[in-house]
Write a protein that holds these residues in place. Structure first.
Motif, PDB file in Angstrom:
ATOM      1  N   PRO A 146       7.265  -5.655   3.968  1.00 55.52           N
ATOM      2  CA  PRO A 146       5.964  -6.184   3.524  1.00 55.52           C
ATOM      3  C   PRO A 146       5.523  -7.384   4.357  1.00 55.52           C
ATOM      4  O   PRO A 146       6.342  -8.229   4.734  1.00 55.52           O
ATOM      5  CB  PRO A 146       6.234  -6.599   2.070  1.00 55.52           C
ATOM      6  N   GLN A 147       4.236  -7.479   4.612  1.00 52.43           N
ATOM      7  CA  GLN A 147       3.689  -8.595   5.365  1.00 52.43           C
ATOM      8  C   GLN A 147       3.961  -9.924   4.661  1.00 52.43           C
ATOM      9  O   GLN A 147       4.232 -10.935   5.305  1.00 52.43           O
ATOM     10  CB  GLN A 147       2.184  -8.406   5.560  1.00 52.43           C
ATOM     11  N   ARG A 148       3.907  -9.926   3.334  1.00 50.62           N
ATOM     12  CA  ARG A 148       4.113 -11.179   2.610  1.00 50.62           C
ATOM     13  C   ARG A 148       5.512 -11.740   2.868  1.00 50.62           C
ATOM     14  O   ARG A 148       5.688 -12.952   2.939  1.00 50.62           O
ATOM     15  CB  ARG A 148       3.886 -10.965   1.112  1.00 50.62           C
ATOM     16  N   PHE A 149       6.495 -10.834   3.032  1.00 49.94           N
ATOM     17  CA  PHE A 149       7.848 -11.307   3.312  1.00 49.94           C
ATOM     18  C   PHE A 149       7.935 -11.877   4.725  1.00 49.94           C
ATOM     19  O   PHE A 149       8.564 -12.915   4.957  1.00 49.94           O
ATOM     20  CB  PHE A 149       8.860 -10.167   3.158  1.00 49.94           C
ATOM     21  N   ILE A 150       7.282 -11.205   5.693  1.00 54.58           N
ATOM     22  CA  ILE A 150       7.299 -11.691   7.076  1.00 54.58           C
ATOM     23  C   ILE A 150       6.628 -13.059   7.161  1.00 54.58           C
ATOM     24  O   ILE A 150       7.126 -13.972   7.821  1.00 54.58           O
ATOM     25  CB  ILE A 150       6.596 -10.685   8.002  1.00 54.58           C
ATOM     26  N   ASP A 151       5.496 -13.213   6.457  1.00 53.77           N
ATOM     27  CA  ASP A 151       4.809 -14.504   6.442  1.00 53.77           C
ATOM     28  C   ASP A 151       5.709 -15.587   5.857  1.00 53.77           C
ATOM     29  O   ASP A 151       5.795 -16.708   6.380  1.00 53.77           O
ATOM     30  CB  ASP A 151       3.513 -14.414   5.626  1.00 53.77           C
ATOM     31  N   ASP A 152       6.389 -15.257   4.765  1.00 54.85           N
ATOM     32  CA  ASP A 152       7.286 -16.216   4.113  1.00 54.85           C
ATOM     33  C   ASP A 152       8.458 -16.564   5.027  1.00 54.85           C
ATOM     34  O   ASP A 152       8.867 -17.735   5.137  1.00 54.85           O
ATOM     35  CB  ASP A 152       7.792 -15.623   2.794  1.00 54.85           C
ATOM     36  N   LEU A 153       8.991 -15.550   5.696  1.00 54.81           N
ATOM     37  CA  LEU A 153      10.123 -15.760   6.600  1.00 54.81           C
ATOM     38  C   LEU A 153       9.743 -16.694   7.748  1.00 54.81           C
ATOM     39  O   LEU A 153      10.463 -17.652   8.057  1.00 54.81           O
ATOM     40  CB  LEU A 153      10.581 -14.406   7.145  1.00 54.81           C
ATOM     41  N   LEU A 154       8.594 -16.438   8.369  1.00 52.73           N
ATOM     42  CA  LEU A 154       8.154 -17.273   9.488  1.00 52.73           C
ATOM     43  C   LEU A 154       7.807 -18.684   9.025  1.00 52.73           C
ATOM     44  O   LEU A 154       7.910 -19.640   9.804  1.00 52.73           O
ATOM     45  CB  LEU A 154       6.947 -16.627  10.177  1.00 52.73           C
ATOM     46  N   GLU A 177      -3.262   4.927  14.403  1.00 51.70           N
ATOM     47  CA  GLU A 177      -1.942   4.426  14.026  1.00 51.70           C
ATOM     48  C   GLU A 177      -1.978   2.920  13.758  1.00 51.70           C
ATOM     49  O   GLU A 177      -1.332   2.420  12.830  1.00 51.70           O
ATOM     50  CB  GLU A 177      -0.928   4.747  15.141  1.00 51.70           C
ATOM     51  N   VAL A 178      -2.736   2.183  14.575  1.00 54.72           N
ATOM     52  CA  VAL A 178      -2.898   0.747  14.346  1.00 54.72           C
ATOM     53  C   VAL A 178      -3.557   0.503  12.994  1.00 54.72           C
ATOM     54  O   VAL A 178      -3.120  -0.358  12.217  1.00 54.72           O
ATOM     55  CB  VAL A 178      -3.729   0.110  15.485  1.00 54.72           C
ATOM     56  N   GLU A 179      -4.588   1.278  12.690  1.00 54.78           N
ATOM     57  CA  GLU A 179      -5.259   1.137  11.388  1.00 54.78           C
ATOM     58  C   GLU A 179      -4.274   1.399  10.249  1.00 54.78           C
ATOM     59  O   GLU A 179      -4.220   0.642   9.265  1.00 54.78           O
ATOM     60  CB  GLU A 179      -6.437   2.104  11.287  1.00 54.78           C
ATOM     61  N   ARG A 180      -3.479   2.464  10.401  1.00 54.79           N
ATOM     62  CA  ARG A 180      -2.516   2.801   9.338  1.00 54.79           C
ATOM     63  C   ARG A 180      -1.526   1.664   9.105  1.00 54.79           C
ATOM     64  O   ARG A 180      -1.234   1.292   7.970  1.00 54.79           O
ATOM     65  CB  ARG A 180      -1.760   4.075   9.721  1.00 54.79           C
ATOM     66  N   LEU A 181      -0.999   1.092  10.199  1.00 59.69           N
ATOM     67  CA  LEU A 181      -0.039   0.004  10.075  1.00 59.69           C
ATOM     68  C   LEU A 181      -0.662  -1.241   9.448  1.00 59.69           C
ATOM     69  O   LEU A 181      -0.057  -1.889   8.590  1.00 59.69           O
ATOM     70  CB  LEU A 181       0.525  -0.350  11.461  1.00 59.69           C
ATOM     71  N   LEU A 182      -1.870  -1.559   9.885  1.00 61.60           N
ATOM     72  CA  LEU A 182      -2.529  -2.751   9.349  1.00 61.60           C
ATOM     73  C   LEU A 182      -2.805  -2.608   7.856  1.00 61.60           C
ATOM     74  O   LEU A 182      -2.652  -3.565   7.095  1.00 61.60           O
ATOM     75  CB  LEU A 182      -3.831  -3.014  10.109  1.00 61.60           C
ATOM     76  N   ARG A 183      -3.196  -1.406   7.458  1.00 60.51           N
ATOM     77  CA  ARG A 183      -3.461  -1.194   6.029  1.00 60.51           C
ATOM     78  C   ARG A 183      -2.162  -1.187   5.226  1.00 60.51           C
ATOM     79  O   ARG A 183      -2.085  -1.780   4.141  1.00 60.51           O
ATOM     80  CB  ARG A 183      -4.201   0.123   5.822  1.00 60.51           C
ATOM     81  N   ALA A 184      -1.131  -0.515   5.752  1.00 60.01           N
ATOM     82  CA  ALA A 184       0.130  -0.388   5.010  1.00 60.01           C
ATOM     83  C   ALA A 184       0.858  -1.722   4.899  1.00 60.01           C
ATOM     84  O   ALA A 184       1.403  -2.072   3.863  1.00 60.01           O
ATOM     85  CB  ALA A 184       1.027   0.656   5.686  1.00 60.01           C
ATOM     86  N   GLY A 185       0.880  -2.480   5.988  1.00 61.29           N
ATOM     87  CA  GLY A 185       1.645  -3.729   5.984  1.00 61.29           C
ATOM     88  C   GLY A 185       0.832  -4.947   5.645  1.00 61.29           C
ATOM     89  O   GLY A 185       1.380  -6.031   5.474  1.00 61.29           O
ATOM     90  N   ARG A 186      -0.504  -4.769   5.560  1.00 61.31           N
ATOM     91  CA  ARG A 186      -1.411  -5.899   5.305  1.00 61.31           C
ATOM     92  C   ARG A 186      -1.146  -7.035   6.291  1.00 61.31           C
ATOM     93  O   ARG A 186      -1.091  -8.203   5.942  1.00 61.31           O
ATOM     94  CB  ARG A 186      -1.280  -6.376   3.852  1.00 61.31           C
ATOM     95  N   TYR A 187      -0.927  -6.662   7.552  1.00 55.98           N
ATOM     96  CA  TYR A 187      -0.613  -7.657   8.578  1.00 55.98           C
ATOM     97  C   TYR A 187      -1.856  -8.451   8.958  1.00 55.98           C
ATOM     98  O   TYR A 187      -2.948  -7.908   9.066  1.00 55.98           O
ATOM     99  CB  TYR A 187      -0.037  -6.981   9.827  1.00 55.98           C
ATOM    100  N   ARG A 188      -1.654  -9.706   9.161  1.00 56.39           N
ATOM    101  CA  ARG A 188      -2.736 -10.576   9.603  1.00 56.39           C
ATOM    102  C   ARG A 188      -2.382 -11.253  10.923  1.00 56.39           C
ATOM    103  O   ARG A 188      -3.138 -12.068  11.422  1.00 56.39           O
ATOM    104  CB  ARG A 188      -3.034 -11.643   8.528  1.00 56.39           C
TER     105      ARG A 188
END
Length: 608
Positions: free
Chosen positions: A6-14, A510-521
């Motif tokens: 999840p993006q929220r975990f990556i954000d928290d980790l960084l 594929e980029v769209e799919r990843l951005l939507r799935a991971g909610r990456y910012r």
């Protein structure tokens, strides 16, 4: 465990990790005002151009352009995949990495299979090492003694022995519950389709485990003891082994010296081990393939100098010429490549035994620089007193120079070519520039408006991604998403707007799919997903390009591009409807009021 992180975990980790600490454990840093600086670990340099910012939690090298956050640094420095880098960062903080969709039975099955494969190869390596100590390994031990390999070197490289039997390893693994299908998939068993029979791939061979950068066994190389062919045998391609990516001895070289400055590329694993026996612990070998761009990319991230070692015969010179073409695009300023040719009939193994380590090291030091080999190779077999020969010589050198990145080396080679041919350097610079500039694509300012109903401009060839020059319309969509991932929310939920004929549409989807799935910012996290692939190189190139739009105009630009593609996709069906109505009218049939209005509307829309 498998599944999307999840993006929220990556954000928290960084947010919790300190990039200065992560980098500082691997690079000697000094405080320089608000930042820290040091020698860049990704290219060779004498004065620091590598900066780490505690405030921005970012690193950047002004020499080679390397940049990113703590995750990116681990991926580049340790050659880790994105999930592995996340795991390593999380482990230092005592955090467990969550996965979305981790309860998916298929994802769990894939993860079990991956672990089963890794464990299988480690189990096999251990089996081979044990067999070497047994009475059945006497001939192998004698062979290794005759080659002068000490027990320490044999242990460092985890050398073993595959017994002379059709099913020795097969029985050993089957008794431990490893299915034959898995043994086949990871290259340990050969399956004969005509008879359905399976048997050990490696038999009566000295075994050399091929390990990845983290020391995990991913494949094997075997040297036959008798007269069987082939003399050397490698594992086939498997889910964890790709010969165009891996290098034998790289893990061992880094274990011997974590601050390597130079690596020597030799032909086989026996050469690597023999050189190690003589204290030369910086040799690696390709695995039955030529040195690839991916090989060199990995090496230059670790060292500033690569030395290619070839036989001095015609075949060796041809192999060197291929290596030259591969290394040229990698030669940013600060990197060095040299070409070393051995006496005829010699290889590194025999030569180091005959001459000794010091003489061999001298040969490495005196190896021809890239520039010298480039000019010598172009001049080979040509009488440069002839104008025609000088023209072919200059053309060949210019072709090579054109593949170099911009920098001091490129300028110096043009100066040297001018000196050798007597042609003014500015002429050569013009010729190189003319070869580098692709055919111009029309910009939006020169083209008709986005709503003109025309297709994307200058689409790249199927299966490839363009580089340099003006962007196609789909390339502009990708660039907007890379620079500002939040814009994905403006894309339609349906994917019917993507132009089927555009090769970049698949990547964009594929980029769209990843951005939507991971909610990456974060663009860095997005790029990390594609790291080490052609798609990743394309996205990284788009990220490096300056986005010449104000933040406020980006959303409108994306909306206009999507609308353009939608109109383009609708054109064929609308045109068919128009043709049908006109055909009906031409046959003398009367159109209803509704049909006439529909026809007028379609014609207006098609005219844009």
């Amino acid at each position: 465990m498998s599944g999307q992180i999840p993006q929220r975990f990556i954000d928290d980790l960084l947010a919790r990790v300190d990039v200065v600490e992560v980098v500082g454990e691997r690079v000697k840093l000094k405080k320089a005002g608000r930042n820290h600086s040091g020698l860049c670990p990704f290219h060779q340099e004498k004065s620091p151009s590598f900066t780490v910012s505690a405030d921005k939690q970012f690193y950047h090298c002004f020499g080679c352009g390397a940049h990113g956050n703590a995750l990116r640094f681990l991926m580049e420095y340790e050659n880790l995949r994105f999930p592995e880098a996340v795991e390593q960062l999380a482990a230092r903080l005592g955090m467990e990495v969550p996965r979305e969709g981790a309860d998916d039975p298929r994802a769990q099955a894939r993860e079990r299979k991956r672990k089963e494969g890794v464990n299988l190869l480690e189990l096999s390596a251990s089996y081979y090492r044990e067999r070497l100590k047994m009475p059945e390994g006497e001939a192998a031990r004698r062979y290794l003694d005759e080659r002068g390999l000490s027990s320490e070197v044999q242990q460092d490289f985890a050398i073993g022995y595959a017994p002379d039997g059709w099913d020795a390893l097969k029985r050993h693994l089957s008794e431990r519950g490893v299915a034959e299908a898995v043994q086949i998939e990871y290259g340990l068993l050969v399956h004969r389709e005509d008879s359905g029979r399976t048997y050990d791939r490696f038999r009566d061979r000295v075994m050399f485990p091929i390990r990845d950068i983290r020391g995990r066994t991913i494949a094997f190389g075997g040297r036959v003891l008798g007269d069987a062919k082939p003399k050397y045998l490698n594992s086939p391609e498997t889910p964890v082994f790709h010969k165009g990516r891996e290098l034998y001895g790289l893990f061992e070289a880094r274990q011997a010296n974590s601050r390597l400055e130079r690596l020597v590329i030799v032909e086989g694993y026996m050469d690597v081990v023999a050189l190690a026996q003589f204290g030369i612990r910086n040799a690696v070998a390709t695995l039955g393939t030529s040195t690839s761009e991916e090989h060199l990319g990995r090496l230059f991230r670790m060292v500033g100098e690569v030395v290619f070692c070839f036989d001095g015969d015609r075949a060796g010179r041809q192999a060197a010429a291929r290596a030259l073409q591969t290394v040229l695009p990698q030669m940013i300023d600060g990197r060095q490549a040299r070409f070393m040719f051995l006496p005829e009939g010699e290889d590194p193994d025999t030569l180091v035994r005959r001459e000794g380590a010091e003489a061999f090291e001298d040969r490495i030091t005196c190896a021809s620089p890239l520039s010298e080999f480039l000019f010598d190779h172009a001049a080979e077999g040509r009488d440069l007193a002839s104008i025609e020969a000088r023209e072919r010589f200059a053309s060949q050198v210019l072709s090579a120079i054109g593949k170099l990145p911009e920098g001091v080396l490129k300028s110096l080679l043009l100066t040297e070519l001018s000196r050798r041919t007597g042609v003014d350097q500015s002429r050569f610079e013009m010729l190189v520039a003319s070869r580098e500039v692709p055919e111009a694509e029309p910009s939006l300012a020169e083209d008709e408006p986005l709503g003109d109903g025309k297709g994307p401009q200058s689409l790249p060839e199927q299966g490839g991604y363009p580089s340099g020059g003006a962007l196609s319309l789909m390339g502009r969509v990708l660039q907007l998403l890379v620079h500002e991932p939040r814009l994905v929310e403006r894309l339609p939920e349906e994917s019917d707007w993507y132009p089927a004929e555009d090769p970049e549409a698949g990547l964009c989807h594929e980029v769209e799919r990843l951005l939507r799935a991971g909610r990456y910012r974060s663009a860095q996290v997005l790029l990390a997903h594609f790291h080490g692939t052609p798609e990743g190189e394309r996205l990284a190139e788009l990220a490096r390009r300056e986005l010449l739009l104000s933040p406020g105009a980006r959303a409108a630009e994306l909306d206009g591009l999507v609308e353009h593609f939608r109109r383009h996709r609708l054109r064929p069906s609308h045109q068919e409807e128009v043709d049908a109505l006109l055909s009906k009218q031409q046959r003398g049939e009367r159109l209803s009021q509704e049909e006439r209005q529909r026809l007028m509307g379609l014609l207006t829309e098609l005219k844009g």
